[in-house]
Design a protein around this motif. Structure first.
Motif, PDB file in Angstrom:
ATOM      1  N   SER A 520      73.593 100.570  48.548  1.00 50.04           N
ATOM      2  CA  SER A 520      74.930 101.103  48.099  1.00 50.04           C
ATOM      3  C   SER A 520      75.433 100.602  46.803  1.00 50.04           C
ATOM      4  CB  SER A 520      76.157 101.011  49.184  1.00 50.04           C
ATOM      5  OG  SER A 520      76.254  99.585  49.562  1.00 50.04           O
ATOM      6  N   THR A 521      75.062  99.148  46.550  1.00 48.37           N
ATOM      7  CA  THR A 521      75.546  98.736  45.201  1.00 48.37           C
ATOM      8  C   THR A 521      74.709  99.177  44.350  1.00 48.37           C
ATOM      9  OG1 THR A 521      75.969  96.522  46.490  1.00 48.37           O
ATOM     10  CG2 THR A 521      75.619  96.556  44.180  1.00 48.37           C
ATOM     11  N   LEU A 522      73.186  99.503  44.567  1.00 47.88           N
ATOM     12  CA  LEU A 522      72.513  99.976  43.562  1.00 47.88           C
ATOM     13  C   LEU A 522      72.677 101.554  43.101  1.00 47.88           C
ATOM     14  CD1 LEU A 522      69.931  99.257  41.849  1.00 47.88           C
ATOM     15  CD2 LEU A 522      68.628 100.125  43.775  1.00 47.88           C
ATOM     16  N   THR A 523      73.140 102.171  43.930  1.00 49.06           N
ATOM     17  CA  THR A 523      73.197 103.732  43.803  1.00 49.06           C
ATOM     18  C   THR A 523      74.610 104.075  43.358  1.00 49.06           C
ATOM     19  OG1 THR A 523      73.470 103.952  46.120  1.00 49.06           O
ATOM     20  CG2 THR A 523      71.290 104.527  45.414  1.00 49.06           C
ATOM     21  N   SER A 524      75.626 103.090  43.565  1.00 53.86           N
ATOM     22  CA  SER A 524      76.870 103.246  42.902  1.00 53.86           C
ATOM     23  C   SER A 524      76.789 103.146  41.308  1.00 53.86           C
ATOM     24  CB  SER A 524      77.802 101.988  43.315  1.00 53.86           C
ATOM     25  OG  SER A 524      77.715 100.884  42.748  1.00 53.86           O
ATOM     26  N   VAL A 525      75.731 102.605  40.658  1.00 54.27           N
ATOM     27  CA  VAL A 525      75.583 102.444  39.392  1.00 54.27           C
ATOM     28  C   VAL A 525      74.449 102.942  38.723  1.00 54.27           C
ATOM     29  CG1 VAL A 525      76.972 100.605  38.922  1.00 54.27           C
ATOM     30  CG2 VAL A 525      74.784 100.194  39.350  1.00 54.27           C
ATOM     31  N   VAL A 526      73.367 103.090  39.446  1.00 53.66           N
ATOM     32  CA  VAL A 526      72.345 103.995  38.850  1.00 53.66           C
ATOM     33  C   VAL A 526      72.107 105.387  39.350  1.00 53.66           C
ATOM     34  CG1 VAL A 526      69.722 103.692  39.006  1.00 53.66           C
ATOM     35  CG2 VAL A 526      70.956 101.514  38.888  1.00 53.66           C
ATOM     36  N   HIS A 527      71.766 106.308  38.523  1.00 48.86           N
ATOM     37  CA  HIS A 527      72.046 107.626  38.941  1.00 48.86           C
ATOM     38  C   HIS A 527      70.808 108.429  38.524  1.00 48.86           C
ATOM     39  CE1 HIS A 527      76.176 106.628  39.876  1.00 48.86           C
ATOM     40  NE2 HIS A 527      76.234 106.021  38.542  1.00 48.86           N
ATOM     41  N   ASP A 528      69.753 107.864  38.247  1.00 51.58           N
ATOM     42  CA  ASP A 528      68.524 108.390  37.793  1.00 51.58           C
ATOM     43  C   ASP A 528      68.112 109.584  38.998  1.00 51.58           C
ATOM     44  OD1 ASP A 528      68.062 106.783  35.563  1.00 51.58           O
ATOM     45  OD2 ASP A 528      67.101 105.060  36.918  1.00 51.58           O
ATOM     46  N   ALA A 529      67.568 110.544  38.534  1.00 48.05           N
ATOM     47  CA  ALA A 529      66.977 111.689  39.579  1.00 48.05           C
ATOM     48  C   ALA A 529      65.677 112.155  39.101  1.00 48.05           C
ATOM     49  CB  ALA A 529      67.985 112.747  39.701  1.00 48.05           C
ATOM     50  N   PRO A 530      64.919 111.638  40.144  1.00 42.19           N
ATOM     51  CA  PRO A 530      64.689 110.941  41.290  1.00 42.19           C
ATOM     52  C   PRO A 530      64.979 109.595  41.203  1.00 42.19           C
ATOM     53  CG  PRO A 530      62.610 111.493  41.102  1.00 42.19           C
ATOM     54  CD  PRO A 530      63.259 112.386  39.814  1.00 42.19           C
ATOM     55  N   LEU A 531      65.473 108.752  41.946  1.00 38.00           N
ATOM     56  CA  LEU A 531      65.559 107.382  41.794  1.00 38.00           C
ATOM     57  C   LEU A 531      64.112 106.737  41.958  1.00 38.00           C
ATOM     58  CD1 LEU A 531      67.951 105.629  41.951  1.00 38.00           C
ATOM     59  CD2 LEU A 531      67.700 105.003  43.998  1.00 38.00           C
ATOM     60  N   ASP A 532      64.137 105.836  40.881  1.00 42.12           N
ATOM     61  CA  ASP A 532      62.673 105.254  40.770  1.00 42.12           C
ATOM     62  C   ASP A 532      62.872 103.787  39.823  1.00 42.12           C
ATOM     63  OD1 ASP A 532      60.030 105.052  38.380  1.00 42.12           O
ATOM     64  OD2 ASP A 532      59.542 105.961  40.219  1.00 42.12           O
ATOM     65  N   PRO A 533      61.803 102.867  40.490  1.00 41.40           N
ATOM     66  CA  PRO A 533      61.986 101.509  39.790  1.00 41.40           C
ATOM     67  C   PRO A 533      62.072 101.518  38.263  1.00 41.40           C
ATOM     68  CG  PRO A 533      60.637 101.625  41.663  1.00 41.40           C
ATOM     69  CD  PRO A 533      60.868 103.027  41.487  1.00 41.40           C
ATOM     70  N   TYR A 534      61.436 102.288  37.967  1.00 40.90           N
ATOM     71  CA  TYR A 534      61.219 102.608  36.177  1.00 40.90           C
ATOM     72  C   TYR A 534      62.169 103.688  35.703  1.00 40.90           C
ATOM     73  CZ  TYR A 534      57.379  99.202  36.963  1.00 40.90           C
ATOM     74  OH  TYR A 534      56.845  98.228  37.107  1.00 40.90           O
ATOM     75  N   GLY A 535      63.082 104.342  36.454  1.00 44.23           N
ATOM     76  CA  GLY A 535      64.006 105.081  35.986  1.00 44.23           C
ATOM     77  C   GLY A 535      64.986 104.548  34.809  1.00 44.23           C
ATOM     78  N   GLN A 536      65.447 105.435  33.915  1.00 42.02           N
ATOM     79  CA  GLN A 536      66.075 104.679  32.341  1.00 42.02           C
ATOM     80  C   GLN A 536      67.393 103.863  32.954  1.00 42.02           C
ATOM     81  OE1 GLN A 536      69.334 106.039  31.445  1.00 42.02           O
ATOM     82  NE2 GLN A 536      69.307 104.753  29.589  1.00 42.02           N
ATOM     83  N   GLN A 537      68.048 104.388  33.887  1.00 40.84           N
ATOM     84  CA  GLN A 537      69.273 103.623  34.239  1.00 40.84           C
ATOM     85  C   GLN A 537      68.905 102.593  35.198  1.00 40.84           C
ATOM     86  OE1 GLN A 537      72.623 105.757  35.866  1.00 40.84           O
ATOM     87  NE2 GLN A 537      72.428 107.098  34.195  1.00 40.84           N
ATOM     88  N   MET A 538      67.727 102.642  36.113  1.00 44.45           N
ATOM     89  CA  MET A 538      67.278 101.437  36.710  1.00 44.45           C
ATOM     90  C   MET A 538      67.004 100.308  35.832  1.00 44.45           C
ATOM     91  SD  MET A 538      66.978 100.506  40.039  1.00 44.45           S
ATOM     92  CE  MET A 538      66.326 101.811  41.095  1.00 44.45           C
TER      93      MET A 538
END
Length: 810
Positions: A520-538
C-alpha cells in the motif's frame, strides 16, 4: 536583576508569516508573490499547503521540484512589540536552514550558514514600539553549496550535490534511500527575548551513578549589571544555591541525591528520571536526568580490539539500528511521531539507536523518549561519506555547532556514544580521495582533535569514538573485523549474504539489505501501468545504485526469481528479512567475541525501496518481524562450526537460562518425524553456549525433503534447512486459513498439514490502514497460528497475494 520576557514569533505563537520566491528558476508568476508560511517549517511544506506544488513524494514530482533548491526565498512577518523596561532585546533563532540573511525593520542583523546551531541577534534599539518587520532571506541551498565549491574548492563526496560545503543536513540533498528535496526555512522556534542584568545561557547537568549531579550553568551579563545573582539547582528533593558576582560566566552546583535509583537501558533495569530545575531570578530552566555511568572498553586483547559498552559497570550486548531523519521534511515530526518510531525499536527488542551523521542533532523529543524507554543513543557528529575542509569559516562553524550540541544533549541518560563521523576515515583510506585532496586537510582534525576535546571538556562522562567504522588505532585499517566497529557492505553491494559468516566482527555498526516497502505504501506513490520493478516511477523510488539488479542478484540460490510483480514484492521483502536475520544470528553466535550489531536502518523518510525495517508510512516490513525474532532476549540458532552443525544459544538476560531443547529432523511434506534428540542447556546470565548436534539429526537422508525443528521447552524455537528453498520440496496445499471478525479487526487462523514456511499476511493490500501483529511464521504439520489484524474490516476470505508463504513460490 533579570526580568526575562519572551515573545513567541512562531505560527503557534500567533505570528503570521509569508514566504515568497525572490529569484531563481521558480515557475512563472511565483517570484514576488507571497504565500502563507508556517514557522517552524520549510518552503516545500509551505508551497504544498498553499497548493503551489504537488506532493514531492508522489510519482516523479521530486525531479520536477528541483528548482526549489536553486531559488532564493524570503520569509517575512510583522509583529507588535511594546517596551517592557528591560535593558536588552535579542532575536533568538533556534534553527535556520541554512544560508540566510536576517533583518529587522530593514536593518541587517547578521548572516548564517549552519543549520545545526542556533543564533542570537542583538535587536536592542532596533525594535520600535508597535509594528516591527522581520525578514529572513535564504539562498537556494543547492546553489549556495555550488557557489561555495566554486569559491573555496571541491572536497570529495558521495551523491550528486556538494553537501559537504555547507553545514546542512547531508541527506537533504538526496541519498541512496532519500529524495533530493534540499529545503530552506525557519525550521526551529524563533522568538524575541527581553532581559536585564543576567540570564541563563545554557544548563549542562551531568548525573553519575553515585547520585551526584554536577550542574554547569552558563551565564550572560549586560555590561551594566552590578548586582550579585543567585543560581539554584533542585533535583531529587535536594537544593543547592550559589551567589555569583557580575561577569561570572559559569556557575557550578553539586547536588547529592541520597539512595538514588540508577537508570538502565531496557532489558537491564528500570529508567527512573529525575526532574531538574535551575533558577536565576525569574529565568528558569527545566529538564530531566538519569543517574548512570557509561564506559567503552577498546583496550587491545588477544583477539584484536573489543568494542564493549558498559552501563553502571555492566557490559551491554547491543541490539540496535541506525536512525535517519524520520521524514524528509523534518518539521512535520512531533513527539507523537517520534514515540511511534522509537516504539518500533523497543517492540523489536532493540536497545540502541545510532543517530547517523548525515542527518540532524535530533529534536529534544527524540532524546526524551529514548530516556523514558531505555533506548541507548549513539550520536554521530554530522559528517557523512565525504571529506571536509578544515579552513575558516567552516572550522569555527563546526566548533560552534559541536559545543552547542554537546551542551544540549549531554544531560540525557540515554546518550551512550559520541561518534566523530560516518565512514570518512574509511573513505580517506580506501575511496580514492587522496589524489583529488592533493595533501589538503580532509576532516581528520575534527575527528581526532577538535571533537574529542569538546566532548572531554563538556561531556566527560560519555565515551567518544573518532568514527564508524573505526579500529581505535591509526595504523590499523578502519574497517577491520578484528578491531573496534565495522561496516559490512560487500554483502548487498557485491556478494551473497552467506558472506556474513566469513566475518568475526567485534561489533557491527552498519550492515543492511534492501527490500520494498509495504504494497500500500509503494502503490500510493508509484503509478506505473503495469507496475514493474523497472518502471519509470518505481525507479524514482529506488535510489540505490543498481538497486534492482542487486535485489535480483541477492536472491542467489536462496529463492526463485519472480514471475510477476506480486511475487517480486514478496520475494524481495522475504530475502531482505532472511539476509539480515542470517547475519545477526551469526554475530550473536560469536558472543562474547561479538558484542553488538546495529542494522541499517530502522526507518524511512519517504516511501521508497530501501534497507529500512519500517517503511515511510510506518508499516513494519517482514524484516522488522525477523529482527524481533533474532533480537529476542534469548536466541537459539543452528550454525555451522568446522565440519558439523551446532545449536548456539545466547542468553541476554539477567537470569540463568535452563531449558530442555528438542531437535527434530522432520519431513517437509507431512508429519513424519525422522529423528529426534533432546538435551538440556544451562546458560548463565548474559552468556552463551554451543551444543554439537548428533549425526542422527544433523545429517539428512533426503536433504530436499527434510528440515530441522529446534524447540526449547520454554517456547524458543529455530528452524534449519539442508538445502536452499530453490531445491526444497514443499507441499503447495500445506495449510488452510479461516477468517474470523473481531471487535477491532479480524483474525486469520492458519492450520498446517505439512511444513508451512515463512507465512506472512499482508492486510494492507486490502486496506492501507490494516496492521498485523506477526509475520514470517513457520509451522510444522499439526500446528496452527492466528494472525491478529487491526484497523480494518474482515474480508470474506484470504488468499494469495494477501497470505503468502515460501510454499506458494516453490
Amino acid at each position: 536583576m533579570t526580568s526575562l520576557k519572551t515573545l513567541d514569533l512562531t505560527t503557534d505563537g500567533g505570528a503570521a508569516w509569508t514566504v515568497q520566491a525572490v529569484d531563481g528558476p521558480a515557475p512563472d508568476g511565483l517570484i514576488g508573490r507571497a504565500v502563507a508560511a508556517t514557522v517552524p517549517g520549510e518552503v516545500h511544506t509551505d508551497l504544498l499547503a498553499a497548493g503551489e506544488i504537488p506532493d514531492p513524494f508522489d510519482g516523479d514530482n521530486e525531479s520536477a521540484l528541483h528548482w526549489i533548491g536553486r531559488t532564493r526565498w524570503k520569509f517575512q512577518t510583522t509583529f507588535s512589540w511594546v517596551a517592557d523596561g528591560n535593558e536588552r532585546q535579542e532575536l533568538v533563532a533556534e534553527g535556520l536552514d541554512t544560508v540566510a540573511t536576517v533583518s529587522v525593520n530593514g536593518q541587517e542583523l547578521g548572516r548564517t550558514a549552519n543549520q545545526h546551531r542556533s543564533y542570537r541577534f542583538d535587536v536592542t534599539g532596533v525594535l520600535v514600539a508597535g509594528d516591527n518587520e522581520l525578514v529572513v532571506e535564504f539562498e537556494g541551498p543547492v546553489a549556495a553549496a555550488e557557489a561555495e565549491r566554486a569559491k573555496v574548492g571541491s572536497w570529495p563526496h558521495t551523491n550528486l550535490h556538494p553537501y559537504n560545503e555547507l553545514r546542512k543536513m547531508a541527506s537533504n540533498f538526496g541519498w541512496d534511500w532519500g529524495p533530493d528535496v534540499a529545503t530552506a526555512g525557519i525550521w526551529r522556534p524563533i522568538r524575541i527575548e527581553s532581559w536585564s542584568g543576567v540570564r541563563i545561557d545554557s544548563v549542562r547537568p551531568l548525573a553519575g551513578a553515585d547520585g551526584v549531579l554536577n550542574t554547569f550553568v552558563s551565564l550572560i551579563w549586560t555590561d551594566t549589571a552590578a548586582e550579585y545573582a543567585t543560581v539554584t539547582a533542585e533535583v531529587g528533593g535536594t537544593t543547592q544555591s550559589t551567589s555569583v558576582k557580575p561577569g561570572t560566566d559559569t556557575a557550578v552546583l553539586t547536588n547529592r541525591v541520597p539512595a538514588v535509583d540508577l537508570w538502565w537501558p531496557r532489558g537491564h533495569g528500570e529508567q527512573p528520571l529525575y526532574d531538574v530545575t535551575v533558577t536565576l531570578a525569574d529565568d528558569t530552566w527545566t529538564g530531566r536526568v538519569g543517574f548512570r555511568d557509561i564506559s567503552l572498553n577498546v583496550a587491545p586483547d588477544n583477539d584484536g580490539t573489543p568494542f564493549v559498552l558498559s552501563v553502571n559497570g555492566k557490559p551491554i550486548y547491543v541490539r540496535g539500528a541506525n536512525w535517519i531523519p524520520d521524514d524528509a521534511f523534518v518539521t512535520r515530526l512531533n513527539a507523537d511521531t517520534y514515540r511511534t518510531s522509537i516504539e518500533d525499536a523497543v517492540d523489536s527488542g532493540m536497545n540502541l539507536l545510532r543517530v547517523w551523521g548525515g542527518g540532524i542533532y535530533e529534536s529534544e523529543d527524540f532524546y526524551d523518549i529514548c530516556d523514558e524507554l531505555g533506548i541507548l543513543v549513539w550520536q554521530d557528529f554530522l559528517f557523512a561519506c565525504a571529506a571536509y575542509s578544515e579552513e575558516e569559516p567552516l572550522w569555527s562553524e563546526v566548533e560552534a555547532e559541536a559545543r552547542e550540541a554537546v551542551t544540549r544533549l549531554s544531560r540525557h541518560a540515554s546518550l551512550a556514544v559520541w561518534n566523530g563521523n560516518n565512514e570518512n576515515i574509511w573513505g580517506y583510506v580506501e575511496w580514492g580521495w587522496r589524489v583529488p585532496l592533493a595533501g589538503r586537510p580532509w576532516g581528520a582534525g575534527y575527528y581526532l582533535d577538535l571533537l574529542p576535546k569538546i566532548v572531554a571538556e563538556l561531556d566527560p562522562r560519555t565515551p567518544y569514538s573518532a568514527g564508524s567504522p573505526y579500529s581505535f588505532d591509526q595504523f590499523i585499517h578502519p574497517n577491520d573485523d578484528r578491531h573496534g566497529t565495522m561496516h559490512i557492505w560487500d554483502v548487498w553491494n557485491q556478494v551473497d549474504y552467506t558472506t556474513y559468516r566469513k566475518y568475526k566482527p567485534r561489533f557491527v555498526s552498519e550492515f543492511g539489505f534492501q527490500g520494498p516497502p509495504a504494497w500500500s505504501t509503494l502503490t500510493s506513490v508509484v503509478h506505473d501501468a503495469p507496475l514493474d520493478p523497472y518502471g519509470q516511477q518505481m525507479l524514482v523510488h529506488q535510489k540505490a545504485f543498481e538497486g534492482n539488479l542487486k535485489l535480483e542478484r541477492g536472491l542467489g540460490e536462496h529463492l526463485p526469481v519472480w514471475k510477476d510483480i506480486d511475487d517480486w514484492h514478496w520475494i524481495t521483502q522475504l530475502n531482505q528479512a532472511r539476509a539480515i536475520a542470517y547475519g545477526i544470528e551469526h554475530f550473536r553466535s560469536l558472543f562474547p567475541l561479538n558484542t553488538g550489531a546495529v542494522v541499517w536502518q530502522l526507518n524511512d523518510n519517504w516511501p521508497v525501496v530501501s534497507w529500512a525495517a519500517v517503511d515511510g508510512h510506518g508499516i513494519r516490513k517482514p524484516l522488522w518481524y525477523a529482527l524481533k525474532r533474532v533480537y529476542a532476549d534469548r536466541l537459539l540458532t543452528v550454525q555451522p562450526r568446522e565440519d558439523q552443525l551446532v545449536v548456539a544459544a545466547h542468553n541476554d538476560t539477567d537470569a540463568a537460562w535452563s531449558t530442555e531443547v528438542t531437535v527434530t529432523r522432520r519431513s517437509t511434506l507431512g508429519d513424519d518425524v525422522l529423528a529426534q534428540e533432546t538435551f538440556a542447556i544451562e546458560i548463565a546470565a548474559r552468556s552463551a553456549v554451543v551444543n554439537d548436534l548428533p549425526e542422527s539429526v544433523a545429517v539428512a537422508g533426503n536433504p530436499a525433503a527434510e528440515y530441522l525443528e529446534v524447540r526449547g521447552a520454554d517456547g524458543v524455537t529455530a528452524y534449519s534447512y539442508f538445502v536452499e528453498d530453490t531445491q526444497l520440496q514443499l507441499a503447495a496445499d500445506a495449510y488452510t486459513a479461516t477468517v474470523t471478525p473481531t471487535e477491532n479487526g479480524y483474525d486469520v487462523t492458519v492450520i498446517a498439514t505439512a511444513l508451512a514456511k515463512d507465512l506472512a499476511l499482508f492486510p494492507d493490500r486490502l486496506d492501507a490502514a490494516a496492521r498485523v501483529d506477526s509475520c514470517l511464521v513457520t509451522l510444522s504439520a499439526g500446528e496452527s497460528h492466528t494472525f491478529h489484524v487491526t484497523g480494518a474490516a474482515a474480508p470474506a476470505d484470504i488468499a494469495v497475494p494477501v497470505l503468502r508463504s515460501v510454499n506458494d513460490l516453490v
